[in-house]
Design an enzyme around this catalytic site. Structure first.
Site, PDB file in Angstrom:
ATOM      1  N   GLU A  60       0.949   3.812   1.861  1.00  0.00           N
ATOM      2  CA  GLU A  60       1.414   4.231   3.187  1.00  0.00           C
ATOM      3  C   GLU A  60       2.602   3.392   3.670  1.00  0.00           C
ATOM      4  OE1 GLU A  60      -1.684   3.459   2.198  1.00  0.00           O
ATOM      5  OE2 GLU A  60      -3.184   4.228   3.598  1.00  0.00           O
ATOM      6  N   HIS A 103       0.854  -1.186   0.000  1.00  0.00           N
ATOM      7  CA  HIS A 103       0.000   0.000   0.000  1.00  0.00           C
ATOM      8  C   HIS A 103       0.896   1.246   0.000  1.00  0.00           C
ATOM      9  CE1 HIS A 103      -3.949  -1.889   1.787  1.00  0.00           C
ATOM     10  NE2 HIS A 103      -3.553  -2.463   0.669  1.00  0.00           N
ATOM     11  N   CYS A 151      -2.063  -0.295   7.537  1.00  0.00           N
ATOM     12  CA  CYS A 151      -1.305   0.950   7.389  1.00  0.00           C
ATOM     13  C   CYS A 151      -1.429   1.834   8.630  1.00  0.00           C
ATOM     14  CB  CYS A 151      -1.779   1.690   6.152  1.00  0.00           C
ATOM     15  SG  CYS A 151      -1.427   0.775   4.633  1.00  0.00           S
ATOM     16  N   CYS A 174      -6.065   1.805   5.981  1.00  0.00           N
ATOM     17  CA  CYS A 174      -6.653   0.537   6.453  1.00  0.00           C
ATOM     18  C   CYS A 174      -5.967   0.159   7.772  1.00  0.00           C
ATOM     19  CB  CYS A 174      -6.431  -0.554   5.399  1.00  0.00           C
ATOM     20  SG  CYS A 174      -4.728  -1.158   5.320  1.00  0.00           S
TER      21      CYS A 174
END
Lengths: 143, 143
Positions: free
Chosen positions: A48, A46, A79, A76
């Site tokens: 992040e 992801h 992260c 999420c």
């Protein structure tokens, strides 16, 4: 504005969920990344997570002291927990994620961590929403 | 037994929280890792994240179909979310983490994800507990 940089990263994403993130320290962007889960075939890639790892390398420290993150979508749980544990000071996010958002929308992991992380949601929200909406519209048209 | 392999990995950890994890597919260990947060200076380098990334590379797929994870400590929210999103079939963990365990002890992220992940805690629990207890005892003696 730093969110504009995150938005540009999100807009550059091809064929996967468009999310962009930057980390800022002392008014400078020290790391930038977009979601690369499909591109890298890695469920942890992801935006992040990637931007945190880049900032850690730059600072040679997993403690991202006095660092802020700007990200186009609410993080999420994966992260959010990485952000909290890295000691990031403040997260500014664009779109709220009512399904999986872990900094207030679905759950707030700061409560579990007893974290002082500051969070501001809805920054450039309309623009961030439109990037996601267009992506999912195109996906539906393709299928 | 596969938990024994995870335990050996945990026991091999030096100077950071001793956690080990393996991923098993078709009765074979396809990936193995220990916590390397301090060694790699990366807040995301928990054993579970590292072992997922290794398994993804081996299978050339972020979907870890028909894969099980054995890990000496209950996963934190970051790792639990990665496990759920990778579609791992079953997690067997050793020690329960009442503070941050995200597969039942503190929270259960499966509920948010509406996940079918199966979880069995307390496997070789005494041994896994003793590894962590010894580590924290040594830390206190050093400081």
């Amino acid at each position: 504005m730093f969110m504009d940089s995150a938005i540009k990263l999100a807009e550059s994403v091809k064929d996967e969920i468009p999310v962009g993130a930057v980390i800022v320290k002392d008014e400078n962007i020290i790391a930038a990344a977009s979601n690369r889960k499909e591109t890298e075939n890695d469920v942890t890639s992801h935006a992040e997570i990637l931007v945190i790892r880049e900032a850690e390398k730059k600072l040679k420290n997993w403690r991202l002291k006095d660092c802020d993150m700007y990200v186009t979508l609410e993080p999420c749980p994966m992260c959010a927990w990485a952000i909290i544990n890295a000691g990031i000071r403040c997260v500014y996010f664009g779109s709220y994620d009512v399904n999986y958002g872990a900094l207030g929308s679905k759950i707030d992991l700061r409560k579990i961590a007893n974290s002082k992380l500051k969070v501001y949601g809805g920054i450039s929200e309309k623009k961030c929403d439109s990037i996601l909406i267009n992506y999912f519209k195109n996906m539906r048209n393709k299928s």
